[in-house]
Structures are given as C-alpha cells and as structure tokens.
Design a protein around this motif. Structure first.
Motif, PDB file in Angstrom:
ATOM      1  N   MET A   1       0.850  -1.169   0.000  1.00  0.00           N
ATOM      2  CA  MET A   1       0.000   0.000   0.000  1.00  0.00           C
ATOM      3  C   MET A   1       0.898   1.235   0.000  1.00  0.00           C
ATOM      4  O   MET A   1       1.872   1.306   0.729  1.00  0.00           O
ATOM      5  N   ARG A   2       0.528   2.214  -0.810  1.00  0.00           N
ATOM      6  CA  ARG A   2       1.253   3.482  -0.851  1.00  0.00           C
ATOM      7  C   ARG A   2       0.726   4.371   0.264  1.00  0.00           C
ATOM      8  O   ARG A   2      -0.473   4.592   0.376  1.00  0.00           O
ATOM      9  N   VAL A   3       1.630   4.868   1.097  1.00  0.00           N
ATOM     10  CA  VAL A   3       1.283   5.767   2.193  1.00  0.00           C
ATOM     11  C   VAL A   3       2.063   7.053   2.012  1.00  0.00           C
ATOM     12  O   VAL A   3       3.241   7.038   1.658  1.00  0.00           O
ATOM     13  N   TYR A   4       1.382   8.175   2.248  1.00  0.00           N
ATOM     14  CA  TYR A   4       2.002   9.500   2.148  1.00  0.00           C
ATOM     15  C   TYR A   4       2.244  10.023   3.554  1.00  0.00           C
ATOM     16  O   TYR A   4       1.302  10.192   4.328  1.00  0.00           O
ATOM     17  N   LEU A   5       3.509  10.242   3.871  1.00  0.00           N
ATOM     18  CA  LEU A   5       3.904  10.654   5.213  1.00  0.00           C
ATOM     19  C   LEU A   5       4.315  12.117   5.228  1.00  0.00           C
ATOM     20  O   LEU A   5       5.249  12.505   4.510  1.00  0.00           O
ATOM     21  N   PRO A   6       3.627  12.956   6.011  1.00  0.00           N
ATOM     22  CA  PRO A   6       4.033  14.364   6.102  1.00  0.00           C
ATOM     23  C   PRO A   6       5.411  14.455   6.746  1.00  0.00           C
ATOM     24  O   PRO A   6       5.743  13.673   7.639  1.00  0.00           O
ATOM     25  N   CYS A   7       6.182  15.412   6.281  1.00  0.00           N
ATOM     26  CA  CYS A   7       7.560  15.533   6.742  1.00  0.00           C
ATOM     27  C   CYS A   7       8.007  16.987   6.578  1.00  0.00           C
ATOM     28  O   CYS A   7       7.241  17.839   6.123  1.00  0.00           O
ATOM     29  N   THR A   8       9.227  17.259   6.990  1.00  0.00           N
ATOM     30  CA  THR A   8       9.900  18.540   6.755  1.00  0.00           C
ATOM     31  C   THR A   8      11.302  18.209   6.276  1.00  0.00           C
ATOM     32  O   THR A   8      11.754  17.057   6.396  1.00  0.00           O
ATOM     33  N   LEU A   9      12.009  19.190   5.747  1.00  0.00           N
ATOM     34  CA  LEU A   9      13.375  18.919   5.301  1.00  0.00           C
ATOM     35  C   LEU A   9      14.287  18.463   6.438  1.00  0.00           C
ATOM     36  O   LEU A   9      15.022  17.478   6.270  1.00  0.00           O
ATOM     37  N   PRO A  10      14.267  19.125   7.622  1.00  0.00           N
ATOM     38  CA  PRO A  10      15.111  18.625   8.717  1.00  0.00           C
ATOM     39  C   PRO A  10      14.733  17.200   9.151  1.00  0.00           C
ATOM     40  O   PRO A  10      15.604  16.381   9.436  1.00  0.00           O
ATOM     41  N   ALA A  11      13.446  16.894   9.180  1.00  0.00           N
ATOM     42  CA  ALA A  11      13.018  15.547   9.557  1.00  0.00           C
ATOM     43  C   ALA A  11      13.449  14.526   8.510  1.00  0.00           C
ATOM     44  O   ALA A  11      13.833  13.398   8.857  1.00  0.00           O
ATOM     45  N   LEU A  12      13.414  14.910   7.240  1.00  0.00           N
ATOM     46  CA  LEU A  12      13.873  14.020   6.175  1.00  0.00           C
ATOM     47  C   LEU A  12      15.367  13.754   6.323  1.00  0.00           C
ATOM     48  O   LEU A  12      15.822  12.617   6.182  1.00  0.00           O
ATOM     49  N   ALA A  13      16.130  14.790   6.651  1.00  0.00           N
ATOM     50  CA  ALA A  13      17.577  14.617   6.859  1.00  0.00           C
ATOM     51  C   ALA A  13      17.843  13.661   8.017  1.00  0.00           C
ATOM     52  O   ALA A  13      18.707  12.773   7.918  1.00  0.00           O
ATOM     53  N   ARG A  14      17.089  13.799   9.100  1.00  0.00           N
ATOM     54  CA  ARG A  14      17.250  12.884  10.244  1.00  0.00           C
ATOM     55  C   ARG A  14      16.891  11.453   9.856  1.00  0.00           C
ATOM     56  O   ARG A  14      17.556  10.491  10.265  1.00  0.00           O
ATOM     57  N   ALA A  15      15.845  11.298   9.055  1.00  0.00           N
ATOM     58  CA  ALA A  15      15.421   9.964   8.627  1.00  0.00           C
ATOM     59  C   ALA A  15      16.488   9.304   7.759  1.00  0.00           C
ATOM     60  O   ALA A  15      16.772   8.112   7.927  1.00  0.00           O
ATOM     61  N   VAL A  16      17.076  10.068   6.862  1.00  0.00           N
ATOM     62  CA  VAL A  16      18.133   9.522   6.015  1.00  0.00           C
ATOM     63  C   VAL A  16      19.318   9.090   6.882  1.00  0.00           C
ATOM     64  O   VAL A  16      19.879   8.006   6.688  1.00  0.00           O
ATOM     65  N   GLU A  17      19.659   9.919   7.851  1.00  0.00           N
ATOM     66  CA  GLU A  17      20.777   9.603   8.744  1.00  0.00           C
ATOM     67  C   GLU A  17      20.500   8.338   9.562  1.00  0.00           C
ATOM     68  O   GLU A  17      21.387   7.493   9.726  1.00  0.00           O
TER      69      GLU A  17
END
Length: 166
Positions: A1-17
């Motif tokens: 299932m495709r899910v769309y998760l709200p995020c921000t650029l700093p949160a995306l950077a933390r997730a990648v890390e």
C-alpha cells in the motif's frame, strides 16, 4: 500500500541519517476503504492525490509547530511516499485518508519524495503565519492557508534525496 507521510526537510535529513522514518507510531495518509467509499466516483490516481494533499496539509502544520518551537525552517512542505504492507495500516475514521503505522518506515521502503518548489516559499510562509487565525475561523486567513495548496508538490526520485538536503 502506498502511504504518504508528512515531513519537513530537517526531519527528512534525520530519517536519512537514521535509515528510517520514525519514531513509531507514524501518522500518514493513504487510499483507505473509507476514502474510496466517500469518493465513490474517483479513480485510484485521484484518490492518491487526495491522500497526498492531506499529507501536504499535515506537513504545513509540522512546519508551523517547528517555527513555534523556535526551529529555523525551510518553508517547503515535504511528503514522503512509501510502500508499506497493508497489514500494518490502521485507518482513522475521523479523517478518511488518515492512517497510523505502528512501526518506523525504513528508508528502503520510500518510493518518492514530494516537495514544494522554491518559488512556493513566500506562500508557504504566509500560510504558516495564517494557520492560527484560520483555525479560529478567520476567512481571510483560511484563504491564505488554502493558497498554499495552489502549489503542486514536485516529485523527486529516491536517488535525488541527498540533493534536496544540501
């Protein structure tokens, strides 16, 4: 299932890390049975757009919360599209597209990232400032917040994520 998760650029950077979007539970938006029933005439693409739009609204609220907490923000909404097994999705009946994910989402499950173009930043900033008044019922503020949705989110492949974070 495709899910769309709200995020921000700093949160995306933390997730990648960290290698995952989290911590769990996560709130996302998807084509749920309730959404499908409500949009009886919509096809899958239209329903996915509704879920993406709901996630973009939630991203705007995340930006507003960060700003209220004194965090320096990039006024760009971010939505992460991820593929998750159907069994981990629990629908929230209060909002037809809202789902709760009980586990963090590995970055490997990310299918794409949707983000505002830089040209949207002034309207996103204005919408962030107008949110409290909009929530209080001010029609002019609501118009400003709705104006953020006039900007289509840009689509980025997962290999482009590092470029978004620089």
């Amino acid at each position: 299932m495709r899910v769309y998760l709200p995020c921000t650029l700093p949160a995306l950077a933390r997730a990648v890390e960290k290698g995952e979007l989290g911590p769990a539970p996560l709130t996302g938006f998807a084509v749920t049975p309730a959404l499908t029933e409500w949009y009886a005439s919509g096809d899958t693409e239209e329903l996915e757009y509704v879920a993406l739009t709901e996630a973009a609204r939630a991203s705007l609220r995340m930006l507003a919360a960060d700003k209220a907490d004194g965090v320096e923000i990039a006024p760009r909404r971010v939505v992460v599209a991820a593929e998750v097994p159907d069994v981990v999705v629990g629908a929230d009946l209060a909002e037809k597209a809202r789902v709760r994910l009980p586990d963090a989402v590995p970055i490997a499950k990310v299918a794409a990232v949707h983000i505002d173009d830089l040209s949207a930043a002034p309207d996103i900033s204005a919408a962030i400032e107008a949110l409290p008044a909009s929530d209080a019922g001010d029609d002019d503020a609501r118009f400003t917040v709705d104006g953020a949705e006039a900007h289509e989110l840009m689509w980025y492949a997962t290999q482009e994520i590092p470029d978004l974070l620089t």
